[in-house]
Write a protein that holds these residues in place. Structure first.
Motif, short mmCIF file in Angstrom:
data_model
loop_
_atom_site.label_atom_id
_atom_site.label_comp_id
_atom_site.label_asym_id
_atom_site.label_seq_id
_atom_site.Cartn_x
_atom_site.Cartn_y
_atom_site.Cartn_z
N LEU A 75 -5.30 14.40 -18.77
CA LEU A 75 -4.20 14.64 -17.85
C LEU A 75 -4.17 13.55 -16.78
CD1 LEU A 75 -4.69 18.49 -17.40
CD2 LEU A 75 -2.83 17.35 -18.63
N PRO A 76 -3.00 13.29 -16.20
CA PRO A 76 -2.91 12.28 -15.14
C PRO A 76 -3.79 12.65 -13.94
CG PRO A 76 -0.73 12.90 -15.93
CD PRO A 76 -1.71 13.85 -16.56
N GLU A 77 -4.14 11.65 -13.15
CA GLU A 77 -5.02 11.85 -12.00
C GLU A 77 -4.46 12.82 -10.98
OE1 GLU A 77 -6.77 8.48 -10.07
OE2 GLU A 77 -7.00 7.44 -11.97
N ASN A 78 -3.14 12.91 -10.88
CA ASN A 78 -2.55 13.78 -9.87
C ASN A 78 -2.32 15.21 -10.38
OD1 ASN A 78 -0.45 13.22 -11.61
ND2 ASN A 78 1.03 12.75 -10.01
N ALA A 79 -2.89 15.56 -11.53
CA ALA A 79 -2.74 16.90 -12.09
C ALA A 79 -3.59 17.91 -11.33
CB ALA A 79 -3.13 16.89 -13.56
N LEU A 80 -3.00 19.05 -11.02
CA LEU A 80 -3.73 20.16 -10.39
C LEU A 80 -4.17 21.10 -11.50
CD1 LEU A 80 -1.39 20.79 -7.31
CD2 LEU A 80 -3.65 19.74 -7.30
N VAL A 81 -5.33 20.81 -12.09
CA VAL A 81 -5.77 21.54 -13.27
C VAL A 81 -6.05 23.02 -12.99
CG1 VAL A 81 -6.63 19.52 -14.48
CG2 VAL A 81 -8.15 20.76 -12.97
N ASP A 82 -6.36 23.36 -11.76
CA ASP A 82 -6.64 24.76 -11.44
C ASP A 82 -5.36 25.58 -11.31
OD1 ASP A 82 -6.01 23.28 -9.16
OD2 ASP A 82 -7.14 24.62 -7.84
N PRO A 98 1.13 21.41 -12.46
CA PRO A 98 1.62 20.95 -11.15
C PRO A 98 0.95 19.66 -10.73
CG PRO A 98 1.06 23.28 -11.08
CD PRO A 98 0.53 22.74 -12.38
N LYS A 99 1.68 18.88 -9.93
CA LYS A 99 1.17 17.60 -9.43
C LYS A 99 0.71 17.74 -7.99
CE LYS A 99 4.07 14.19 -10.30
NZ LYS A 99 5.31 13.46 -10.60
N ASP A 100 -0.35 17.03 -7.66
CA ASP A 100 -0.83 16.97 -6.29
C ASP A 100 0.07 15.99 -5.55
OD1 ASP A 100 -2.14 16.63 -3.88
OD2 ASP A 100 -4.11 16.31 -4.77
N GLN A 101 0.85 16.49 -4.63
CA GLN A 101 1.81 15.66 -3.90
C GLN A 101 1.13 14.69 -2.94
OE1 GLN A 101 5.04 15.65 -4.73
NE2 GLN A 101 4.52 17.18 -6.26
N HIS A 102 -0.15 14.91 -2.65
CA HIS A 102 -0.88 14.03 -1.73
C HIS A 102 -1.41 12.78 -2.43
CE1 HIS A 102 -0.51 17.04 1.34
NE2 HIS A 102 -1.05 17.94 0.54
N LYS A 103 -1.59 12.87 -3.74
CA LYS A 103 -2.06 11.70 -4.49
C LYS A 103 -0.84 10.93 -4.96
CE LYS A 103 -6.48 13.18 -6.27
NZ LYS A 103 -7.31 13.37 -7.45
N LYS A 104 -0.66 9.78 -4.41
CA LYS A 104 0.48 8.94 -4.77
C LYS A 104 0.14 8.15 -6.03
CE LYS A 104 3.05 10.00 -1.32
NZ LYS A 104 4.21 10.79 -1.47
N LYS A 156 7.47 15.68 -20.19
CA LYS A 156 8.49 15.42 -19.18
C LYS A 156 7.80 15.48 -17.82
CE LYS A 156 12.59 17.60 -17.25
NZ LYS A 156 13.48 18.75 -17.34
N GLU A 157 8.12 14.51 -16.98
CA GLU A 157 7.54 14.49 -15.63
C GLU A 157 8.65 14.73 -14.63
OE1 GLU A 157 5.44 10.93 -14.61
OE2 GLU A 157 4.76 11.75 -12.70
N THR A 158 8.44 15.71 -13.77
CA THR A 158 9.36 15.99 -12.68
C THR A 158 8.64 15.62 -11.38
OG1 THR A 158 8.63 18.26 -12.28
CG2 THR A 158 10.32 17.94 -13.98
N PRO A 159 9.32 15.62 -10.25
CA PRO A 159 8.62 15.33 -9.00
C PRO A 159 7.49 16.33 -8.69
CG PRO A 159 10.98 15.12 -8.68
CD PRO A 159 10.77 15.70 -10.06
N GLU A 160 7.60 17.55 -9.24
CA GLU A 160 6.61 18.59 -8.93
C GLU A 160 5.55 18.80 -10.00
OE1 GLU A 160 10.04 19.51 -9.15
OE2 GLU A 160 10.35 18.88 -7.09
#
Length: 115
Positions: A54-61, A77-83, A4-8
């Motif tokens: 994982l997707p490119e916008n994943a914050l693996v840390d 969590p997703k990196d909100q700066h990477k669109k 599931k993908e949420t905005p965050e």
């Protein structure tokens, strides 16, 4: 696995019936490859492994995981700066088996509509 993908965040759920939390290993390899292995010890030995990018916008840390009632939940969590790149609508032609690609017969259309 359910995803599931949420905005965050990206949220992954894995059903691991009969597996204890202590028998699950969760690791990140090569910057964005999530590796999960689980082992269930009973009369019949079962083990399972899974690995996916994982997707490119994943914050693996900042990955968090929890397990309850045989369900492993991994929150990435997703990196909100990477669109995310938007995929434009594009028709894709499909030819039939053994048919001439140039022939209008056997040609289908599929319109990709993922945003």
């Amino acid at each position: 696995m359910d995803w599931k993908e949420t905005p965050e965040a990206h949220i992954f759920k894995f059903d691991l019936p009969g597996v204890a939390k202590e028998d699950v290993k969760l690791q990140v390899h090569d910057d964005r490859v999530l590796h999960i292995s689980a082992e269930r010890k009973d009369e019949i030995y079962n083990s399972g492994k899974g690995e996916f990018r994982l997707p490119e916008n994943a914050l693996v840390d900042q990955i968090k995981a929890s397990m309850r009632d045989g369900v492993l939940v991994v929150t990435v969590p997703k990196d909100q700066h990477k669109k995310k790149k938007k995929l434009l609508h594009k028709a894709v032609e499909i030819s039939g088996e053994g048919e001439n690609v140039a022939s209008p017969k056997g040609i289908g259309r599929f319109v990709c509509c993922k945003a």
